[in-house]
Every structure is written in structure tokens, then in C-alpha cells.
Design an enzyme around this catalytic site. Structure first.
Site, PDB file in Angstrom:
ATOM      1  N   CYS A  51     128.798  17.594  82.005  1.00  0.00           N
ATOM      2  CA  CYS A  51     127.837  16.491  81.904  1.00  0.00           C
ATOM      3  C   CYS A  51     128.136  15.714  80.624  1.00  0.00           C
ATOM      4  O   CYS A  51     127.644  16.053  79.553  1.00  0.00           O
ATOM      5  CB  CYS A  51     126.409  17.027  81.853  1.00  0.00           C
ATOM      6  N   CYS A 107     122.219  26.579  85.232  1.00  0.00           N
ATOM      7  CA  CYS A 107     122.473  25.128  85.123  1.00  0.00           C
ATOM      8  C   CYS A 107     121.226  24.360  85.549  1.00  0.00           C
ATOM      9  O   CYS A 107     120.638  24.630  86.602  1.00  0.00           O
ATOM     10  CB  CYS A 107     123.658  24.752  86.015  1.00  0.00           C
ATOM     11  N   CYS A 129     131.208   5.000  95.658  1.00  0.00           N
ATOM     12  CA  CYS A 129     130.970   5.915  94.540  1.00  0.00           C
ATOM     13  C   CYS A 129     131.990   5.663  93.425  1.00  0.00           C
ATOM     14  O   CYS A 129     132.133   6.481  92.529  1.00  0.00           O
ATOM     15  CB  CYS A 129     131.035   7.367  95.005  1.00  0.00           C
TER      16      CYS A 129
END
Ligand SMILES: C[S@@+](CC[C@H](N)C(=O)[O-])C[C@H]1O[C@@H](n2cnc3c(N)ncnc32)[C@H](O)[C@@H]1O
Length: 364
Positions: free
Chosen positions: A14, A88, A323
Site C-alpha cells: 500500500c 491485513c 483500470c
């Protein structure tokens, strides 16, 4: 969002972790508009659709490492050792619970984690998908067939909401998640995925959008935009299990989905929406689709040769869901006979710089 794994430096997937969510979204919108600046005019953009900053993923792709009886579920470090990421914070709450339960199951069942260094062991990955109904699909990726019997004998020990269980075989020593061969061990082969008023069906090897609430917003927006156009023939290309196609069904309208994966088409057909049909074909190489409106939702690389076909087609409207803003920019530049009416960013992947963008185009 705060993440202990990120803070400890054990997982850096991330890239935006620690940046306040509102700031992330503003920056993501800015970058996306910049990448698309040559092909989408500023006035076409609608406000970005925000996600929740944590608990949004419907799928966990877990590398199994560690030892027999004490597995790690997460990723591998630079030396090929397992790093446990079972807590997570990106997983939907039901999926977060499932990851813990499956970690216990893998340990108790005594599956030997595959070891990259010595090329020994059996269980490589565990892939879990969670539905809005609270049900699960669990896919165990093994190196060889030897462990399948053991898994089949222990199905009764899996969490009670496990609807689909499969064993996937990935015999090669390479960094791919799954192999070609997959055996369904459960009675059910599909995970029902209710999205808005449609119950999609998801088989083991088919694509599904990462965040179900965001997928719902994406398909609902497509439906809303199309309602103002009222086409009678719609083509949904790269349709997967048919999210756009089923949402765009309407009385007096024919919708045809096209997808390369026969398994995804099989799932798409199970929904049985009147007026909606599906075909297995390579969308890149289609002849001009017989449609007033074409939806395209390709993989990251974009629509390839199809851009040229659409450019000369005379098709009135195109909805492009992407995307990857970079391949979208390149494809829109090749669709020079079309103007962009509306564009919207959907934050399908919070905590990262990835963006999902829906664009509506009209033939000039
Ligand atoms: C980003 S996913 C979109 C799926 C679907 N529209 C959805 O909303 O879930 C892209 C899909 O394109 C399919 N695909 C990839 N290459 C293709 C091709 N050349 N022709 C048709 N489908 C293709 C993949 O199998 C995958 O299902």
C-alpha cells in the site's frame, strides 16, 4: 489508515499508507486528470466516487510460507521466506475473519507450505473471495495432486460459510499465483455475488472487481448514463461474468456480452437475465459490433486492435471502463471521431495509486 505491517516495513504494497484518505483521493483525482488531460476535457469530469479507506477488498491472495503446523499467510520477503499478513486491514470484515479461520485450518490440517528456496513442500497459495452474502470461495493452490485427497477429506472442518472449495495445481517453480488445472471439491461451483439488484455468479478462475461496493457504484453509474441514451442493441466487450451486461438489460433491448474466458461466460449465462446473451470470443479481433452502444472494460493493456475497429465503426456511443489511465489515454487518442461526454473516477483500490475510470463517448 494505520497499518502495523507497513510501519514495521514488512509490507509496502500500500504505497499511500499513512496519507489521510481525503488527501489520497484528491491527489489520485489530480494525477488521473493529468494523465488523461489531452483526451478528457476538464468539464467532463464528475466528482470522484470515494471508497472506505480500509475493509474494502473482497479477495485475499495469500502466499503460504512458514512451516508445517505453523504456516504464514501473506507474502514472501526478498529471500523467499514467508511474511505473515493475516491481520491485513484491507479485507472486508467477513473476509478478515475467514483469513484467520483458514490460517488455523491450514496449520491444523498439516499442509506443508511450499518453500521457494528448496523447491519442496506442497501448499503454495490460498485465494479467498468473500461475497456480500457472507459466503466464501476458497482456492488452495498446490504444487501437485498429492494433497487433494487430504483437503477433500477435511472439507467438513472449513468455516460453515464456505460455499466453493477448489484445488488448483501449479507445478512449476515460478512466481505465478495459479495454474491451469483446477478441481472443484465442493458441491457448488459458483459463488453468488449480489451487486445492486443483480445476483452475479462467480466461478473459481474468473475476474471480479476488487471492491464489491465500488463495483456496485460503477455498474449503477453505467446504467444511469445508458438510461439517458436508450440504445436497443448493446455490446459488453471483455464482459467477464457479465457485471455491465446484466445491469444494462432493459425491456426491448438486446445485450450481448463477449469474453475470452469460457468459464466466465458460463457463469455469466447462469444469471439468466432476459435479453442478455454471451459469446466466447477475442474482443480485440471482433468485426464491427452490431450495436448502438458498446461497453469496453479491458485488462490493463487496453483494447488493442479494437480501437481501430471502433474508430471506423459508426457506433454511436461507447462506455469505456478502465483500470489503467495510461492505456485509456492511448486508446481515447485513437478514438478520434468520438468526444468525451462524462468521466468519473471510482476508487477501487484505496491506499494505492491505481485508478478505475468510467468514460462515456459520443460519435462526433
Ligand atoms: C477488467 S476485466 C473486466 C470484466 C468485467 N467487465 C467486470 O466488470 O467484471 C477484463 C476481462 O477481459 C477478459 N479478456 C482479456 N482479454 C480478452 C480478449 N482479448 N477478448 C475478450 N475478453 C478478454 C478477461 O478474461 C477479463 O474477464
Amino acid at each position: 489508515m494505520q497499518c502495523d505491517y507497513f510501519d514495521a516495513g514488512v509490507c509496502r504494497s500500500c504505497t499511500l499508507m499513512g496519507t489521510p484518505y481525503a488527501e489520497q483521493l484528491t491527489a489520485l483525482s489530480g494525477r488521473t486528470r493529468e494523465v488523461l488531460g489531452e483526451v478528457i476535457p476538464p468539464e467532463a469530469w464528475l466528482p470522484a466516487v470515494a471508497n472506505t479507506e480500509s475493509g474494502f477488498r473482497n479477495k485475499a491472495k495469500l502466499v503460504v510460507g512458514g512451516r508445517r503446523g505453523a504456516p504464514t499467510l501473506g507474502i514472501l520477503d526478498g529471500s523467499g521466506n514467508g511474511v505473515d499478513l493475516r491481520h491485513c486491514g484491507l479485507y472486508e470484515p467477513g473476509l478478515a475473519e475467514a483469513v484467520l479461520a483458514f490460517a488455523d485450518f491450514v496449520g491444523a490440517a498439516g499442509f506443508t507450505p511450499y518453500d521457494v528456496g528448496t523447491r519442496s513442500g506442497e501448499l503454495k497459495h490460498l485465494i479467498l473471495t468473500h461475497s456480500p452474502n457472507g459466503e466464501l470461495m476458497a482456492r488452495f493452490v498446490f504444487r501437485s495432486e498429492g494433497q487433494i485427497r487430504k483437503l477433500a477429506d477435511r472439507l467438513g472442518e472449513l468455516p460453515g460459510n464456505t460455499r466453493v472449495v477448489t484445488a488448483n495445481l501449479q507445478p512449476e517453480h515460478k512466481a505465478v499465483l495459479e495454474g491451469e488445472q483446477e478441481l472443484v471439491l465442493s458441491e457448488q461451483t459458483q459463488l453468488p455475488m449480489p451487486v445492486n439488484d443483480v445476483v452475479l455468479q462467480l466461478g473459481p478462475r474468473s475476474f471480479f472487481q476488487t471492491s464489491t461496493p465500488m463495483a456496485a457504484r460503477l455498474y449503477a453509474t453505467a446504467r444511469e448514463w445508458v438510461a439517458g441514451i436508450e440504445p436497443t442493441r448493446v455490446a459488453d466487450l471483455y464482459c467477464g461474468v457479465g457485471g455491465f451486461a446484466h445491469h444494462l438489460a432493459a425491456p426491448g433491448r438486446q445485450v450481448q456480452g463477449v469474453e475470452l474466458s469460457a468459464a466466465a461466460v458460463e457463469s455469466a449465462r447462469l444469471v439468466g437475465t432476459p435479453g442478455v446473451s454471451f459469446a466466447v470470443a477475442d474482443a480485440d479481433r471482433l468485426e464491427v459490433p452490431e450495436a448502438d452502444l458498446v461497453v469496453v472494460n479491458p485488462p490493463r493493456r487496453g483494447i488493442g486492435e479494437l480501437a481501430q475497429t471502433l474508430e471506423g465503426s459508426g457506433v454511436e456511443r461507447i462506455l469505456y471502463s478502465s483500470c489503467n489511465p495510461r492505456s485509456l489515454a492511448a486508446d481515447l487518442a485513437r478514438l478520434a471521431s468520438y468526444e468525451v461526454e462524462r468521466a468519473r473516477l471510482f476508487d477501487m483500490f484505496p491506499q494505492t495509486e491505481h485508478a478505475e475510470v468510467l468514460v462515456s463517448l459520443r460519435l462526433i
